[in-house]
Design a protein around this motif. Structure first.
Motif, mmCIF file in Angstrom:
data_model
loop_
_atom_site.group_PDB
_atom_site.id
_atom_site.type_symbol
_atom_site.label_atom_id
_atom_site.label_comp_id
_atom_site.label_asym_id
_atom_site.label_seq_id
_atom_site.Cartn_x
_atom_site.Cartn_y
_atom_site.Cartn_z
ATOM 1 N N LEU A 162 0.828 -1.215 0.000
ATOM 2 C CA LEU A 162 0.000 0.000 0.000
ATOM 3 C C LEU A 162 0.857 1.258 0.000
ATOM 4 O O LEU A 162 0.560 2.222 -0.724
ATOM 5 N N MET A 163 1.937 1.263 0.782
ATOM 6 C CA MET A 163 2.789 2.454 0.829
ATOM 7 C C MET A 163 3.444 2.686 -0.517
ATOM 8 O O MET A 163 3.558 3.828 -0.981
ATOM 9 N N LEU A 165 2.331 1.758 -3.540
ATOM 10 C CA LEU A 165 1.345 2.270 -4.501
ATOM 11 C C LEU A 165 0.972 3.716 -4.177
ATOM 12 O O LEU A 165 0.730 4.519 -5.084
ATOM 13 N N SER A 166 0.961 4.059 -2.891
ATOM 14 C CA SER A 166 0.644 5.443 -2.504
ATOM 15 C C SER A 166 1.749 6.397 -2.937
ATOM 16 O O SER A 166 1.484 7.548 -3.285
ATOM 17 N N ASN A 167 2.998 5.938 -2.922
ATOM 18 C CA ASN A 167 4.099 6.762 -3.447
ATOM 19 C C ASN A 167 3.938 7.010 -4.946
ATOM 20 O O ASN A 167 4.246 8.085 -5.454
ATOM 21 N N TYR B 119 9.941 10.870 -2.104
ATOM 22 C CA TYR B 119 9.850 11.270 -3.509
ATOM 23 C C TYR B 119 11.265 11.502 -4.075
ATOM 24 O O TYR B 119 11.894 10.568 -4.549
ATOM 25 N N ARG B 147 0.449 12.471 4.569
ATOM 26 C CA ARG B 147 -0.435 12.545 3.393
ATOM 27 C C ARG B 147 -1.547 11.507 3.562
ATOM 28 O O ARG B 147 -1.508 10.671 4.466
#
Lengths: 184, 184
Positions: A162-163, A165-167, B119, B147
């Motif tokens: 999940l992390m 894909l969130s990035n 990022y 976020r």
């Protein structure tokens, strides 16, 4: 993504030894079935399919060329006309000629699936986005493994997935399910 | 890392508008002080310092060239002989000439700090590792912002930061504190 029919399908590291790559639990047990659905759809439409293959120089790695573990899994074996991009690191754009191949084919849109979400998939999708490809990651056609984090605490495969894909979402790619891609 | 004295210091996106880049809470409030300690040590040893600068083509972005927000923060302003690598995406190796610069200077080891961890820092360190640079990420000289995740749940800056460093550790880089780097 308006329609997946403009996109190349990029399947990452679906080799035999990936099914024994870790003793840690994985997520998304249906990921291979979803990848197979994507592959069937792409082939039915005569669209471009690219198979990324990891080849390791580490003598102890199952991904070392010449071992059965480095071969593609039977259901993801490339057809003779499908492109295979060999890589030696996680990012499929690094030293593989993949960008040159895509430019030569005028391919600008990618749909990415495979393993593992937070290593080869995430590294490849970050590069795809930075290089300007319009990229979709298929959330339920990727998977990863649990591991210890930097503080030596167990982190579940689902949390890591999940992390990751969130990035990617919104910054490098859009994130869609297999159903959503195939309906587009 | 045996000694940081062989490494180039790479500071990422320490521009004015980064201090107002998000209304979400950040982590590591001491990160700028740690970056300043690293910068002081590198300059005292006449080692290579590289400043990565983000320049956006988005008219609404504070990183658009010509705006005060795109300028370096006062304490991280480059000296005239220090290299500035301009980038337009998160990965400082993408379209910036950074790899060519490093090769031309025979630099093989990097110490990376800056913002934001998941990022530009993570994308740059992934590429550095894939390109074969021996890379250290300084855990307390990077920071990020909270976020919403893909499921629209709030994810804290510290959790995002830890996951990012856990992705990098061992696969692309080693992760060390500022103290550990400066003692090496």
């Amino acid at each position: 993504m308006q329609s997946y029919k403009q996109s190349a399908l990029v399947l990452i590291d679906m080799q035999r030894c990936m099914s024994q790559a870790s003793s840690w639990p994985r997520n998304n047990p249906e990921a291979e079935d979803n990848m197979a659905r994507l592959l069937t759809a792409w082939r039915a439409n005569n669209q471009t399919v690219i198979h990324v293959r990891h080849l390791s120089s580490d003598p102890a790695s199952g991904f070392r060329p010449g071992q059965s573990g480095a071969e593609f899994q039977a259901r993801f074996y490339p057809l003779p006309h499908e492109h295979v991009a060999d890589k030696h690191v996680t990012d499929a754009f690094s030293g593989s000629g993949l960008e040159a191949y895509l430019r030569s084919q005028s391919i600008r849109e990618l749909v990415v699936a495979g393993v593992s979400t937070n290593y080869s998939v995430e590294a490849t999708v970050r590069s795809a986005g930075c290089l300007g490809f319009i990229t979709t990651v298929v959330s339920d056609a990727c998977f990863t493994f649990a591991r210890l984090d930097l503080n030596k605490k167990i982190c579940s495969a689902e949390k890591i997935h999940l992390m990751s894909l969130s990035n990617l979402d919104g910054e490098y790619a859009q994130v869609l399910s297999t159903d959503a891609v195939l309906k587009s």
